[in-house]
Design an enzyme around this catalytic site. Sequence first.
Site, PDB file in Angstrom:
ATOM      1  N   ASN A   7       1.006  -1.320   0.009  1.00 45.49           N
ATOM      2  CA  ASN A   7       0.052  -0.086  -0.092  1.00 45.49           C
ATOM      3  C   ASN A   7       0.854   1.138   0.046  1.00 45.49           C
ATOM      4  O   ASN A   7       1.553   1.418   0.911  1.00 45.49           O
ATOM      5  CB  ASN A   7      -0.935  -0.087   1.347  1.00 45.49           C
ATOM      6  CG  ASN A   7      -1.706   1.119   1.195  1.00 45.49           C
ATOM      7  OD1 ASN A   7      -1.347   2.302   0.959  1.00 45.49           O
ATOM      8  ND2 ASN A   7      -2.924   0.923   1.729  1.00 45.49           N
ATOM      9  N   GLU A  35      -3.941   1.430  -2.843  1.00 45.04           N
ATOM     10  CA  GLU A  35      -4.201   2.762  -2.471  1.00 45.04           C
ATOM     11  C   GLU A  35      -3.197   4.047  -3.589  1.00 45.04           C
ATOM     12  O   GLU A  35      -2.573   4.526  -3.080  1.00 45.04           O
ATOM     13  CB  GLU A  35      -3.917   3.412  -1.074  1.00 45.04           C
ATOM     14  CG  GLU A  35      -4.639   4.530  -0.761  1.00 45.04           C
ATOM     15  CD  GLU A  35      -4.546   4.687   0.918  1.00 45.04           C
ATOM     16  OE1 GLU A  35      -5.366   5.859   1.359  1.00 45.04           O
ATOM     17  OE2 GLU A  35      -3.957   3.726   1.509  1.00 45.04           O
ATOM     18  N   TYR A 104      -7.525  -4.007  -2.300  1.00 44.51           N
ATOM     19  CA  TYR A 104      -7.448  -2.913  -1.390  1.00 44.51           C
ATOM     20  C   TYR A 104      -8.772  -2.862  -0.553  1.00 44.51           C
ATOM     21  O   TYR A 104      -9.833  -2.210  -0.938  1.00 44.51           O
ATOM     22  CB  TYR A 104      -7.078  -1.483  -1.757  1.00 44.51           C
ATOM     23  CG  TYR A 104      -7.191  -0.400  -0.717  1.00 44.51           C
ATOM     24  CD1 TYR A 104      -6.750  -0.596   0.360  1.00 44.51           C
ATOM     25  CD2 TYR A 104      -7.562   0.910  -1.206  1.00 44.51           C
ATOM     26  CE1 TYR A 104      -6.840   0.485   1.304  1.00 44.51           C
ATOM     27  CE2 TYR A 104      -7.562   1.745  -0.184  1.00 44.51           C
ATOM     28  CZ  TYR A 104      -7.162   1.798   0.909  1.00 44.51           C
ATOM     29  OH  TYR A 104      -7.079   2.752   1.726  1.00 44.51           O
ATOM     30  N   ASP A 143      -3.773  -4.941   1.217  1.00 46.40           N
ATOM     31  CA  ASP A 143      -4.239  -4.049   2.389  1.00 46.40           C
ATOM     32  C   ASP A 143      -5.458  -4.662   2.813  1.00 46.40           C
ATOM     33  O   ASP A 143      -6.579  -4.061   2.006  1.00 46.40           O
ATOM     34  CB  ASP A 143      -4.103  -2.715   2.039  1.00 46.40           C
ATOM     35  CG  ASP A 143      -4.365  -1.725   3.410  1.00 46.40           C
ATOM     36  OD1 ASP A 143      -4.905  -2.656   4.476  1.00 46.40           O
ATOM     37  OD2 ASP A 143      -4.365  -0.612   3.426  1.00 46.40           O
ATOM     38  N   ASN A 145      -6.858  -4.429   5.705  1.00 43.64           N
ATOM     39  CA  ASN A 145      -7.543  -3.548   6.511  1.00 43.64           C
ATOM     40  C   ASN A 145      -7.959  -4.420   8.056  1.00 43.64           C
ATOM     41  O   ASN A 145      -9.061  -3.905   8.327  1.00 43.64           O
ATOM     42  CB  ASN A 145      -8.638  -2.832   6.022  1.00 43.64           C
ATOM     43  CG  ASN A 145      -8.207  -1.449   5.553  1.00 43.64           C
ATOM     44  OD1 ASN A 145      -7.400  -0.698   6.488  1.00 43.64           O
ATOM     45  ND2 ASN A 145      -8.394  -0.653   4.586  1.00 43.64           N
ATOM     46  N   ASP A 240       3.165   4.834   4.964  1.00 41.20           N
ATOM     47  CA  ASP A 240       2.674   4.504   6.285  1.00 41.20           C
ATOM     48  C   ASP A 240       2.566   2.908   6.369  1.00 41.20           C
ATOM     49  O   ASP A 240       2.512   2.484   7.484  1.00 41.20           O
ATOM     50  CB  ASP A 240       1.586   5.227   6.710  1.00 41.20           C
ATOM     51  CG  ASP A 240       0.362   5.225   5.744  1.00 41.20           C
ATOM     52  OD1 ASP A 240       0.486   4.748   4.621  1.00 41.20           O
ATOM     53  OD2 ASP A 240      -0.777   5.367   6.277  1.00 41.20           O
ATOM     54  N   HIS A 241       2.765   2.341   5.306  1.00 40.84           N
ATOM     55  CA  HIS A 241       2.551   0.987   4.919  1.00 40.84           C
ATOM     56  C   HIS A 241       4.209   0.518   4.642  1.00 40.84           C
ATOM     57  O   HIS A 241       4.718   1.447   4.069  1.00 40.84           O
ATOM     58  CB  HIS A 241       1.724   0.300   4.162  1.00 40.84           C
ATOM     59  CG  HIS A 241       0.531   0.495   4.367  1.00 40.84           C
ATOM     60  ND1 HIS A 241      -0.559  -0.470   5.051  1.00 40.84           N
ATOM     61  CD2 HIS A 241      -0.476   1.427   4.314  1.00 40.84           C
ATOM     62  CE1 HIS A 241      -1.776  -0.183   5.134  1.00 40.84           C
ATOM     63  NE2 HIS A 241      -1.512   1.134   4.992  1.00 40.84           N
TER      64      HIS A 241
END
Length: 249
Positions: A7, A35, A104, A143, A145, A240-241
Site C-alpha cells: 500500500n 491505494e 485494497y 491491504d 485492513n 505509512d505501510h
Amino acid sequence: MKFISWNVNGFRAVLKKGFEEIFNELDADFFCLQETKMQEGQADFHPEGYYEYYSYAEKKGYSGTAIFAKEEPLSVTYGIDGKHNDEGRVITLEYDDFYLICAYVPNAQNELKRIDYRMEYEDDLRAYMTELDKVKPVVYCGDLNVAHQEIDLKNPKSNRGSAGFSDEERGKMTELLASGFTDTFRYLQPETTGVYSWWSYRFNARANNAGWRIDYFIVSNRLEPKIKEASILTDVYGSDHCPVSLVLE
C-alpha cells in the site's frame, strides 16, 4: 516466484521517494500496489519487462490498485463478479497454474460507519475466491485492513472494536481462512510478535513500532508446501505501510 504487495498511499507521491529503486532492488515477478490514488496517465512509471494493470476509482485521488507482472496473464478481471469496481479495489490476473488477486479492502471507518458495506464486500470476496479455488489455486494479497489476532497489533486492548480490529472484521478473516485459505506469514511464523506492516503517521508510531499487521499474502491451502518465504519488509520506507513479500516454489 516472488510476489510483493505494498500500500503506497499515493503512487505519485511514492515515485518521488525512491520507488523505482526499491522496485528494481526487490526484483519481483509480481508487484502489487494498493491505494494508488490516481487516474489513468497520472503516473509515469513503465518498468521494462513488465506488463501493467491498473484499476482506478471513479472518485479522484482515492483508492485504486495496480499490478506489474513479468508474465502476461491469460485474463484480467476488475472488481468482484462485476461488483465493487467503482472504487478500483480489486484486480485478478489468471495464469496457467493460479489466480493472483490484488485487493485494497474497504476501511470500516470511524465508529464503524461503513461496516455494513465492509461485510458485504467480505462475503462477496470470499465467495469469489472460493469459486476460483475450485478451478486453480489462488494467491490473494493486499491491504486487507484487519489485524486478525491480538498478536497482529501493538495495542490490542485499547483498539478492540476499532476499525480494523472489530469483532466483525476479524470474524470475516476467520471465515475466509476456514474456507480453505492460509495466512502465509502466520503459517511460517505462528508466534512472531512485534512485526507490523502499517503505522499511523501520528505519535511517532513507526519509531515506537506501535503498528498493525494488516497487509497479507493469503493462498489456497494446497499451496502451503510451496511457501518458501513470507516476509514483512519493515526497512522499506516511503508510505505509512511497508511492503510484504511471498516466495513460492
